[in-house]
Motif scaffolding. Structure first.
Motif, mmCIF file in Angstrom:
data_model
loop_
_atom_site.group_PDB
_atom_site.id
_atom_site.type_symbol
_atom_site.label_atom_id
_atom_site.label_comp_id
_atom_site.label_asym_id
_atom_site.label_seq_id
_atom_site.Cartn_x
_atom_site.Cartn_y
_atom_site.Cartn_z
ATOM 1 N N THR A 1 0.824 -1.210 0.000
ATOM 2 C CA THR A 1 0.000 0.000 0.000
ATOM 3 C C THR A 1 0.854 1.253 0.000
ATOM 4 O OG1 THR A 1 -1.818 -1.111 1.161
ATOM 5 C CG2 THR A 1 -1.749 1.282 1.289
ATOM 6 N N SER A 2 1.870 1.286 0.842
ATOM 7 C CA SER A 2 2.746 2.456 0.909
ATOM 8 C C SER A 2 3.488 2.670 -0.399
ATOM 9 C CB SER A 2 3.753 2.302 2.052
ATOM 10 O OG SER A 2 3.100 2.368 3.309
ATOM 11 N N GLY A 3 3.761 1.567 -1.110
ATOM 12 C CA GLY A 3 4.434 1.675 -2.397
ATOM 13 C C GLY A 3 3.660 2.539 -3.370
ATOM 14 N N TYR A 4 2.333 2.410 -3.369
ATOM 15 C CA TYR A 4 1.502 3.220 -4.255
ATOM 16 C C TYR A 4 1.692 4.707 -3.956
ATOM 17 C CZ TYR A 4 -2.651 5.366 -6.329
ATOM 18 O OH TYR A 4 -3.495 6.180 -7.046
ATOM 19 N N TRP B 1 7.065 -8.442 -2.963
ATOM 20 C CA TRP B 1 8.060 -7.526 -3.519
ATOM 21 C C TRP B 1 7.664 -7.057 -4.919
ATOM 22 C CZ3 TRP B 1 10.370 -8.693 -8.112
ATOM 23 C CH2 TRP B 1 10.362 -10.019 -8.536
ATOM 24 N N ALA B 2 7.101 -8.006 -5.718
ATOM 25 C CA ALA B 2 6.678 -7.640 -7.068
ATOM 26 C C ALA B 2 5.493 -6.683 -7.015
ATOM 27 C CB ALA B 2 6.313 -8.890 -7.853
ATOM 28 N N TRP B 3 4.552 -6.956 -6.120
ATOM 29 C CA TRP B 3 3.392 -6.069 -5.978
ATOM 30 C C TRP B 3 3.817 -4.679 -5.536
ATOM 31 C CZ3 TRP B 3 -1.753 -8.366 -3.726
ATOM 32 C CH2 TRP B 3 -2.293 -9.264 -4.658
ATOM 33 N N THR B 4 4.808 -4.601 -4.655
ATOM 34 C CA THR B 4 5.280 -3.289 -4.196
ATOM 35 C C THR B 4 5.848 -2.482 -5.357
ATOM 36 O OG1 THR B 4 5.800 -4.194 -2.009
ATOM 37 C CG2 THR B 4 6.836 -2.107 -2.610
ATOM 38 N N LEU B 5 6.668 -3.124 -6.187
ATOM 39 C CA LEU B 5 7.243 -2.437 -7.347
ATOM 40 C C LEU B 5 6.155 -2.019 -8.337
ATOM 41 C CD1 LEU B 5 10.421 -4.640 -8.017
ATOM 42 C CD2 LEU B 5 10.298 -2.397 -6.918
ATOM 43 N N LEU B 6 5.192 -2.908 -8.569
ATOM 44 C CA LEU B 6 4.108 -2.588 -9.499
ATOM 45 C C LEU B 6 3.236 -1.457 -8.963
ATOM 46 C CD1 LEU B 6 3.072 -6.181 -10.664
ATOM 47 C CD2 LEU B 6 4.154 -4.399 -12.057
ATOM 48 N N ARG B 7 3.037 -1.457 -7.660
ATOM 49 C CA ARG B 7 2.216 -0.393 -7.066
ATOM 50 C C ARG B 7 2.943 0.957 -7.113
ATOM 51 N NH1 ARG B 7 -2.963 -0.145 -4.896
ATOM 52 N NH2 ARG B 7 -2.291 0.290 -2.782
ATOM 53 N N ILE B 8 4.252 0.939 -6.974
ATOM 54 C CA ILE B 8 5.008 2.184 -7.146
ATOM 55 C C ILE B 8 4.798 2.705 -8.565
ATOM 56 C CG2 ILE B 8 7.332 3.176 -7.288
ATOM 57 C CD1 ILE B 8 8.169 1.286 -5.019
#
Length: 428
Positions: A47-50, A95-102
């Protein structure tokens, strides 16, 4: 009003479609993350990645637009965002979701900057307030409508992610096929946090804490629902209630904002948010108590954002407002990055209902700080304050600056009318 909307309907339609796709993916993260067995702290990082991407996009998109132009930036960001949404169910790792959300957050922020530049360019000083209000309503309706679309599929499959990607992809058609003028993007350099705090301590601290609240509600609400065992339809309804409350409470709070000390209203709204969170915490798994808590806790969040913007503008000169707007958006973004991390860690450390505990505590801190600030600075007379304008936390600096300029012009016009009226009375 019909004539007004006829000039911007394509932009508003595109925004609704974008928000349908973006709103779906926010809730899908919580639903699919629960199915995949992600922990609350892992989903908090996602969530924070977004919001990290969103904050970065707000800073760099104006530079990109100046280099290659609106249309190219808009099309490129839309393509990357659509690809990111489709990739989420293909790469189900934190980790992949974090990068994609960024990536998605960066693209979404850039899309806002571009669309709001067009919207602002299509407005006049007389129509800007109504156009911005219509834009905010379109965003909110899109987010609420997205929750209804989630009930039409299964989060365990890729279908809903594909649907979100399709909605984002087709949203650009009405905008790119109808918008012909290419406006100049001029975003003021954000005011430093030190200067912003000196000018408006309550505005700076309050909007940081509110960023934490908003990101927790929008990003961790579905995670909370999934971890306490709500069905997909119930989770969608829960998230929808967070935003439905904002849609309905915005007007009465805005009406009060122009008629009383805004610090008292901030205190009252934050207290209502804290009480609502306490009800959600105490109620446990009671469905309708949860929905009521979501309605009021979410309902005061968006009005509080607009209140902090208006209150900060009251404390500054007109020439400082654009830079202050950038500083406030940046400060809000910092809070949005931190909030989900704290909430996710607390939920994992205690239990899922710590979602309400962290939200309620943050609301309480806002209320207490507002109460404290009332003792430190004299009240600004109501007739000297700037006008309140509905403004969503998702808005970019472009819309926030435009809203600040409109509010200052509107307030100045009202003061001139009152001065002319009183002068006429004296002469008679």
């Amino acid at each position: 009003m019909i004539k007004l909307l006829s000039g911007v309907w394509a932009l508003l339609l595109g925004i609704v479609l974008i928000m349908l796709g973006n709103g779906m993916h926010f809730t899908l993260i919580g639903l699919r993350g629960g199915i995949e067995g992600f922990s609350a702290s892992e989903l908090a990082v996602v969530t924070s990645g977004y919001f990290l991407g969103f904050l970065s996009g707000a800073r760099f998109t104006p530079v990109l637009i100046q280099r290659v132009g609106h249309v190219r930036v808009f099309a490129a960001l839309g393509s990357f965002m659509s690809a990111g949404l489709i990739a989420l169910p293909l790469l189900t790792e934190p980790w992949a979701w974090t990068l994609l959300r960024i990536l998605v957050g960066f693209c979404m922020s850039g899309i806002y900057v571009t669309a709001e530049s067009w919207l602002n360019d299509a407005s006049t000083n007389e129509t800007r307030g109504k156009v911005l209000s219509a834009y905010m309503i379109a965003q909110t309706l899109g987010i609420i409508g997205a929750q209804g679309l989630l009930t039409l599929g299964d989060a365990a499959t890729s279908a809903l992610f594909i649907a979100a990607s399709i909605l984002v992809s087709i949203s650009f058609a009405p905008i790119l096929l109808s918008v012909t003028p290419v406006p100049i993007v001029e975003v003021a350099r954000p005011m430093s946090l030190k200067n912003l705090f000196v000018g408006s301590p309550l505005g700076t601290v309050g909007i940081f804490l509110l960023g934490s609240v908003y990101a927790t509600q929008s990003g961790m609400g579905a995670v909370f629902g999934s971890q306490i065992g709500l069905t997909a339809s119930q989770i969608a309804l829960f998230v929808a209630m967070l935003f439905a409350g904002a849609l309905l409470l915005q007007y009465p709070i805005g009406w009060l904002s122009d008629r009383m000390d805004r610090r008292k209203l901030i205190f009252g709204a934050a207290t209502l948010g804290a009480v609502s969170c306490a009800i959600g915490w105490i109620s446990g798994d009671g469905l309708w108590a949860l929905m009521a808590a979501a309605f009021f806790a979410g309902g005061v969040t968006t009005p509080l954002y607009a209140l902090f913007l208006a209150y900060t503008n009251d404390s500054l000169s007109a020439e400082d407002m654009p830079a202050a707007s950038g500083g406030l958006v940046f400060t809000f973004g910092l809070g949005a990055i931190v909030g989900p991390l704290v909430t996710g860690w607390t939920m994992q450390w205690r239990n899922p209902h710590a979602f309400w505990l962290t939200l309620g505590t943050t609301f309480a801190v806002i209320a207490i700080y507002a109460l404290y600030r009332m003792t430190q600075r004299a009240t600004v007379p109501v007739e000297e304050t700037e006008s309140y304008l509905n403004m969503l936390p998702t808005a970019s600096t472009v819309a926030v600056e435009a809203a600040g300029e409109w509010a200052a012009e509107q307030a100045e016009a009202e003061r001139n009318e009152e001065a002319a009226s009183s002068s006429g009375s004296d002469q008679s």
